[in-house]
Design a protein around this motif. Structure first.
Motif, mmCIF file in Angstrom:
data_model
loop_
_atom_site.group_PDB
_atom_site.id
_atom_site.type_symbol
_atom_site.label_atom_id
_atom_site.label_comp_id
_atom_site.label_asym_id
_atom_site.label_seq_id
_atom_site.Cartn_x
_atom_site.Cartn_y
_atom_site.Cartn_z
ATOM 1 N N THR A 1 -2.271 -4.136 -5.170
ATOM 2 C CA THR A 1 -1.389 -3.770 -5.979
ATOM 3 C C THR A 1 0.323 -3.049 -5.585
ATOM 4 O OG1 THR A 1 -3.387 -2.196 -7.812
ATOM 5 C CG2 THR A 1 -1.532 -1.420 -7.864
ATOM 6 N N TYR B 1 2.196 2.297 2.512
ATOM 7 C CA TYR B 1 0.777 3.150 1.237
ATOM 8 C C TYR B 1 0.565 1.172 0.593
ATOM 9 C CZ TYR B 1 2.341 7.248 3.205
ATOM 10 O OH TYR B 1 2.272 8.704 4.050
ATOM 11 N N TYR B 2 -0.169 1.005 0.031
ATOM 12 C CA TYR B 2 -0.612 0.334 -0.869
ATOM 13 C C TYR B 2 -1.865 0.631 -1.765
ATOM 14 C CZ TYR B 2 -3.699 -1.616 2.621
ATOM 15 O OH TYR B 2 -5.581 -1.813 3.386
ATOM 16 N N ASN B 3 -2.082 -0.042 -2.837
ATOM 17 C CA ASN B 3 -3.173 0.381 -4.141
ATOM 18 C C ASN B 3 -2.810 1.748 -3.818
ATOM 19 O OD1 ASN B 3 -3.754 -2.493 -3.777
ATOM 20 N ND2 ASN B 3 -6.208 -2.343 -2.379
ATOM 21 N N ILE B 4 -1.851 2.032 -4.209
ATOM 22 C CA ILE B 4 -1.616 3.716 -4.329
ATOM 23 C C ILE B 4 -2.401 4.507 -5.633
ATOM 24 C CG2 ILE B 4 -0.423 5.828 -4.827
ATOM 25 C CD1 ILE B 4 1.727 3.465 -3.396
ATOM 26 N N GLN B 5 -3.673 5.766 -5.389
ATOM 27 C CA GLN B 5 -4.044 5.552 -6.936
ATOM 28 C C GLN B 5 -3.526 6.922 -7.133
ATOM 29 O OE1 GLN B 5 -7.192 4.886 -7.967
ATOM 30 N NE2 GLN B 5 -7.034 2.964 -6.093
ATOM 31 N N ASP B 6 -2.493 7.560 -6.916
ATOM 32 C CA ASP B 6 -1.587 9.003 -7.542
ATOM 33 C C ASP B 6 -0.307 9.142 -6.629
ATOM 34 O OD1 ASP B 6 -0.716 11.221 -8.050
ATOM 35 O OD2 ASP B 6 -2.695 12.420 -7.257
ATOM 36 N N MET B 7 0.067 8.019 -7.142
ATOM 37 C CA MET B 7 1.471 8.037 -6.845
ATOM 38 C C MET B 7 2.892 8.654 -7.342
ATOM 39 S SD MET B 7 3.980 5.368 -6.283
ATOM 40 C CE MET B 7 3.009 3.860 -6.936
#
Length: 70
Positions: A43, A54-60
């Motif tokens: 993502t 940082y990748y597939n960050i849930q809480d940008m």
């Protein structure tokens, strides 16, 4: 969201667009692989900050806010 947040908060960054400049795509996957990414889908965005990927960050919002204090 990430680019606007960094710009608005005067946090220096370099944007490497993987859509319009294909070599950036290879660079991104090199960084992901070095960080332990095992493949599959990712993502966007992928952010490298102080050598951490940082990748597939849930809480940008939380991740970007943490950059202000580092």
């Amino acid at each position: 969201f990430a680019v606007k947040y960094l710009t608005d908060n005067k946090i220096k960054f370099n944007e490497l667009n993987t859509t319009i400049h294909y070599p950036n795509n290879a660079l991104m996957f090199d960084k992901l692989e070095a960080a332990g990414f095992k493949g599959g889908s990712v993502t966007m965005p992928v952010i490298v900050y102080k050598d951490k990927v940082y990748y597939n960050i849930q809480d940008m919002a939380a991740i970007l806010k943490s950059f202000e204090t580092k």
